[in-house]
Design an enzyme around this catalytic site. Structure first.
Site, PDB file in Angstrom:
ATOM      1  N   LYS A 171     -42.565  39.936  17.943  1.00 54.07           N
ATOM      2  CA  LYS A 171     -41.999  40.963  18.818  1.00 54.07           C
ATOM      3  C   LYS A 171     -42.009  42.300  18.113  1.00 54.07           C
ATOM      4  O   LYS A 171     -41.210  42.540  17.207  1.00 54.07           O
ATOM      5  CB  LYS A 171     -40.569  40.632  19.238  1.00 54.07           C
ATOM      6  CG  LYS A 171     -40.101  41.574  20.340  1.00 54.07           C
ATOM      7  CD  LYS A 171     -38.625  41.764  20.395  1.00 54.07           C
ATOM      8  CE  LYS A 171     -38.146  42.910  19.602  1.00 54.07           C
ATOM      9  NZ  LYS A 171     -38.682  44.226  20.071  1.00 54.07           N
ATOM     10  N   GLU A 246     -36.324  42.479   5.470  1.00 51.99           N
ATOM     11  CA  GLU A 246     -36.659  43.763   4.820  1.00 51.99           C
ATOM     12  C   GLU A 246     -35.907  44.832   5.583  1.00 51.99           C
ATOM     13  O   GLU A 246     -36.260  45.135   6.730  1.00 51.99           O
ATOM     14  CB  GLU A 246     -38.172  44.010   4.940  1.00 51.99           C
ATOM     15  CG  GLU A 246     -39.057  42.902   4.416  1.00 51.99           C
ATOM     16  CD  GLU A 246     -39.060  42.832   2.909  1.00 51.99           C
ATOM     17  OE1 GLU A 246     -39.450  41.803   2.354  1.00 51.99           O
ATOM     18  OE2 GLU A 246     -38.655  43.825   2.275  1.00 51.99           O
ATOM     19  N   CYS A 280     -38.724  52.981   4.972  1.00 54.99           N
ATOM     20  CA  CYS A 280     -37.564  52.429   4.246  1.00 54.99           C
ATOM     21  C   CYS A 280     -37.646  52.746   2.760  1.00 54.99           C
ATOM     22  O   CYS A 280     -36.645  52.705   2.064  1.00 54.99           O
ATOM     23  CB  CYS A 280     -37.496  50.930   4.461  1.00 54.99           C
ATOM     24  SG  CYS A 280     -39.026  50.106   4.047  1.00 54.99           S
ATOM     25  N   GLU A 384     -28.164  55.591   5.200  1.00 51.72           N
ATOM     26  CA  GLU A 384     -29.572  55.797   5.521  1.00 51.72           C
ATOM     27  C   GLU A 384     -29.701  56.710   6.738  1.00 51.72           C
ATOM     28  O   GLU A 384     -29.148  56.433   7.791  1.00 51.72           O
ATOM     29  CB  GLU A 384     -30.269  54.464   5.804  1.00 51.72           C
ATOM     30  CG  GLU A 384     -31.773  54.632   6.040  1.00 51.72           C
ATOM     31  CD  GLU A 384     -32.474  53.322   6.356  1.00 51.72           C
ATOM     32  OE1 GLU A 384     -31.984  52.582   7.230  1.00 51.72           O
ATOM     33  OE2 GLU A 384     -33.503  53.038   5.722  1.00 51.72           O
TER      34      GLU A 384
HETATM   35  O1  TXE Z   1     -34.546  49.089  13.796  1.00 51.11           O
HETATM   36  P1  TXE Z   1     -33.894  47.886  14.538  1.00 51.11           P
HETATM   37  P2  TXE Z   1     -35.032  50.371  14.460  1.00 51.11           P
HETATM   38  C1  TXE Z   1     -33.648  51.434   9.890  1.00 51.11           C
HETATM   39  C2  TXE Z   1     -33.415  52.889  10.111  1.00 51.11           C
HETATM   40  C3  TXE Z   1     -33.422  53.008  11.607  1.00 51.11           C
HETATM   41  C4  TXE Z   1     -32.647  51.759  11.949  1.00 51.11           C
HETATM   42  C5  TXE Z   1     -32.930  51.364  13.359  1.00 51.11           C
HETATM   43  O2  TXE Z   1     -32.120  53.206   9.638  1.00 51.11           O
HETATM   44  O3  TXE Z   1     -32.711  54.140  12.070  1.00 51.11           O
HETATM   45  O4  TXE Z   1     -33.137  50.763  11.042  1.00 51.11           O
HETATM   46  O5  TXE Z   1     -34.362  51.387  13.516  1.00 51.11           O
HETATM   47  C6  TXE Z   1     -35.454  44.277  17.027  1.00 51.11           C
HETATM   48  N1  TXE Z   1     -32.142  40.454  17.938  1.00 51.11           N
HETATM   49  N2  TXE Z   1     -35.046  51.069   9.762  1.00 51.11           N
HETATM   50  O6  TXE Z   1     -34.460  50.656  15.832  1.00 51.11           O
HETATM   51  O7  TXE Z   1     -32.966  48.280  15.622  1.00 51.11           O
HETATM   52  C7  TXE Z   1     -35.960  45.578  17.603  1.00 51.11           C
HETATM   53  O8  TXE Z   1     -36.345  45.416  18.954  1.00 51.11           O
HETATM   54  C8  TXE Z   1     -33.437  40.418  17.567  1.00 51.11           C
HETATM   55  C9  TXE Z   1     -35.511  50.615   8.489  1.00 51.11           C
HETATM   56  O9  TXE Z   1     -36.505  50.237  14.368  1.00 51.11           O
HETATM   57  O10 TXE Z   1     -33.381  47.067  13.434  1.00 51.11           O
HETATM   58  C10 TXE Z   1     -37.148  45.856  16.694  1.00 51.11           C
HETATM   59  O11 TXE Z   1     -38.269  45.116  17.104  1.00 51.11           O
HETATM   60  N3  TXE Z   1     -34.183  41.519  17.365  1.00 51.11           N
HETATM   61  C11 TXE Z   1     -36.696  49.722   8.674  1.00 51.11           C
HETATM   62  C12 TXE Z   1     -36.637  45.357  15.353  1.00 51.11           C
HETATM   63  O12 TXE Z   1     -35.552  44.476  15.641  1.00 51.11           O
HETATM   64  C13 TXE Z   1     -33.592  42.710  17.493  1.00 51.11           C
HETATM   65  C14 TXE Z   1     -37.745  50.341   9.560  1.00 51.11           C
HETATM   66  C15 TXE Z   1     -36.114  46.485  14.475  1.00 51.11           C
HETATM   67  O13 TXE Z   1     -35.153  47.170  15.247  1.00 51.11           O
HETATM   68  C16 TXE Z   1     -32.239  42.843  17.864  1.00 51.11           C
HETATM   69  C17 TXE Z   1     -37.161  50.772  10.785  1.00 51.11           C
HETATM   70  C18 TXE Z   1     -31.492  41.638  18.087  1.00 51.11           C
HETATM   71  N4  TXE Z   1     -30.207  41.643  18.463  1.00 51.11           N
HETATM   72  C19 TXE Z   1     -35.838  51.114  10.872  1.00 51.11           C
HETATM   73  N5  TXE Z   1     -31.939  44.182  17.938  1.00 51.11           N
HETATM   74  C20 TXE Z   1     -37.424  49.400   7.388  1.00 51.11           C
HETATM   75  N6  TXE Z   1     -36.811  48.630   6.502  1.00 51.11           N
HETATM   76  O14 TXE Z   1     -38.563  49.788   7.239  1.00 51.11           O
HETATM   77  C21 TXE Z   1     -33.071  44.848  17.624  1.00 51.11           C
HETATM   78  N7  TXE Z   1     -34.072  43.972  17.369  1.00 51.11           N
END
Ligand code: TXE
Length: 481
Positions: A171, A246, A280, A384
């Site tokens: 996903k 991660e 990240c 962050e």
């Molecule tokens: O991450 P999310 P997002 C950090 C950064 C950013 C924050 C949110 O601070 O502002 O995370 O970013 C799925 N059950 N990083 O929105 O929300 C969601 O649909 C299962 C660091 O990208 O964590 C997406 O596919 N899945 C990071 C994935 O999780 C769920 C890079 C990531 O979404 C879910 C990006 C649930 N309940 C953001 N809720 C890095 N380490 O590189 C969401 N998702």
């Protein structure tokens, strides 16, 4: 351009026919519709994966390595299209999407194909017995990935997962579905057996949650925010699923008193503002020794002021749009917080644009921003932000630099700049993190372990660590007669 699900080798609408809107953050315009999937779509994807499982895991490691090379070849042939889609979906500069996202997506498949060919049998001899370790597939694995480096991070998981004989339910982020579907188009074109790779789109709490809960999905590899990672662990751990997390970071770029100033400024800017700070691994805290702080700061501000912030397709753009208007507002709220906490904005913090191709006023643009004068324990210095914002801190001693670097809930990466690499190497080992670069940043050997400690995640991926995560070792001990 719409994003359908890819299940059992065919592109299909979501089970309920629901869709989401996909927006180009650089213009605010709708790109197309995305399948809004739920539990029923995950069930269909799992069924497709189970039908494909035996045939796929019956192939040898080397036969599956050849499939990875075919995927790499297919992506290579469509590299420009891949970069264009990624840039449109994320708002990142097209030049960056070509150089980083597209290239690394191809490299991920090639690397694991070649890494497989270097693997030796794992045999442990005893005086009276021989132990042979067999790496068996887990079965159906769940891959959930974020919006900042969409195909770069998805392919980083797909390649080793397929190599080790697993089938996949993936996903991507609902914000960036397009390049996951390009991978599916390539998979279909090369005749990857149906059901080996399945992609379902939609909201995390709806379709992501269904992946976490599905009893037949026995491992979850997740990259995303720490808050979501906590939820992923809470859902999957009680079901004893293998977990690789991660998560976020708040990484320190440490400039020692003997650093090469020009190299350190260039490195700090790259680490702080690549992909608009939406990586990240970004160095969002810059720690500089008191003795060179004034000189360094002057050069840093000069360098950041010269960055072109504008339309992604403009070759001179250094920083494109952020992922969305609401993320831009979240980042701006941290700049506000920084001022409330006593910080001073040395440059940036506004939506003023530069660049030849004037972006539309609906683009999520923010100039790169430096906030000075904050206490290292301030929220702005420790949480962050995930945007083009860095905080600047001075230190008097190496010990103080380490103490500041470790004073966050995160522990993912960092960099140290010094002309004495032995000194830097010794210091690096005192930082609570998963990766430290010395006199460079984001210089990656894919054989090395990638991942963090504390709230930056659990586990490592990369090279043998990926092969280990995406397999179940079976040890057979044979007594000599
Ligand atoms: O991450 P999310 P997002 C950090 C950064 C950013 C924050 C949110 O601070 O502002 O995370 O970013 C799925 N059950 N990083 O929105 O929300 C969601 O649909 C299962 C660091 O990208 O964590 C997406 O596919 N899945 C990071 C994935 O999780 C769920 C890079 C990531 O979404 C879910 C990006 C649930 N309940 C953001 N809720 C890095 N380490 O590189 C969401 N998702």
């Amino acid at each position: 351009m719409n994003a359908l699900n890819f299940i059992g080798g065919v592109f299909v609408e979501a089970h309920d026919g629901e869709t989401l809107t996909n927006i180009n953050p650089a213009t605010g315009e709708e790109i197309g519709r995305i399948a809004r999937s739920n539990k029923a779509d995950v069930e269909a994807a799992v069924q497709a994966s189970r039908l494909a499982q035996n045939e796929w895991s019956a192939l040898t490691l080397l036969e599956r390595a050849d499939w990875l090379d075919r995927l790499a070849d297919g992506l290579e042939q469509r590299k420009e299209e891949l970069a264009q889609r990624e840039s449109k979906d994320t708002g990142k500069p097209l030049a960056l999407a070509r150089r980083v996202d597209a290239q690394r997506s191809i490299d991920n498949f090639r690397f694991f194909a070649n890494f497989a060919r270097e693997q030796e049998p794992e045999v442990f001899e005893m005086a009276d017995a021989t132990n042979v370790v067999h790496r068996k597939p887990i079965g159906t694995v769940g891959l959930i990935t974020p919006w900042n480096l969409p195909l770069y991070l998805l392919s980083w998981k797909v390649a080793p997962a397929l190599l080790m004989g697993n089938t996949i339910v993936a996903k991507p982020s609902e914000m960036t579905p397009l390049t996951a579907n390009l991978l599916c188009e390539v998979a279909s074109d090369i005749g990857l057996p149906s059901g080996v790779l399945n992609v379902v789109h939609g909201y995390g709490p709806e379709v992501g949650q269904a992946i976490l809960e599905h009893p037949s999905i026995r491992a979850i590899s997740f990259t995303g925010g720490t808050a979501t990672g906590r939820h992923v662990a809470a859902t999957a751990a009680p079901k004893f699923k293998k977990l690789s997390l991660e998560l976020g970071g708040k990484n320190a770029t440490i400039i020692l008193d003997d650093a090469n100033l020009d190299a350190a400024v260039e490195g700090a800017v790259r680490a702080g503002f690549t992909n608009g700070g939406q990586v990240c691994l970004c160095g969002s805290r810059i720690l500089v020794h008191q003795s060179i702080a004034d000189q360094f700061t002057t050069k840093l501000v000069e360098s950041v002021n010269s960055m072109m912030c504008g339309a992604p397709e403009d070759a001179s753009t250094h920083i494109g749009a952020l992922i969305s208007m609401e993320h831009l507002q979240k980042v701006e709220s941290y700049i506000e917080l920084g001022l409330e906490e006593g910080g001073t904005v040395l440059t940036g913090g506004t939506r003023a644009m530069t660049g030849q191709v004037g972006p539309t006023q609906d683009g999520a643009y923010l100039r790169p921003t430096i906030i000075d004068g904050l206490d290292p324990s301030a929220r702005t210095s420790t949480e962050e932000i995930f945007g083009p914002v860095v905080t600047l801190h001075r230190f008097d001693s190496d010990e103080q630099a380490i103490q500041i670097a470790n004073a966050t809930e995160y522990g993912l990466a960092g960099s140290i700049w010094s002309t004495d690499t032995e000194r830097a190497h010794a210091l690096a080992q005192k930082i609570e993190t998963g990766i430290v670069w010395v006199n460079t940043w984001l210089h990656r050997d894919l054989r090395t372990p990638f991942g963090g400690v504390k709230n930056s995640g659990v586990g490592r991926e990369g090279g043998a660590w990926s092969l280990g995560f995406f397999s179940e070792p079976l040890n057979v001990c044979i007594k000599h007669d």
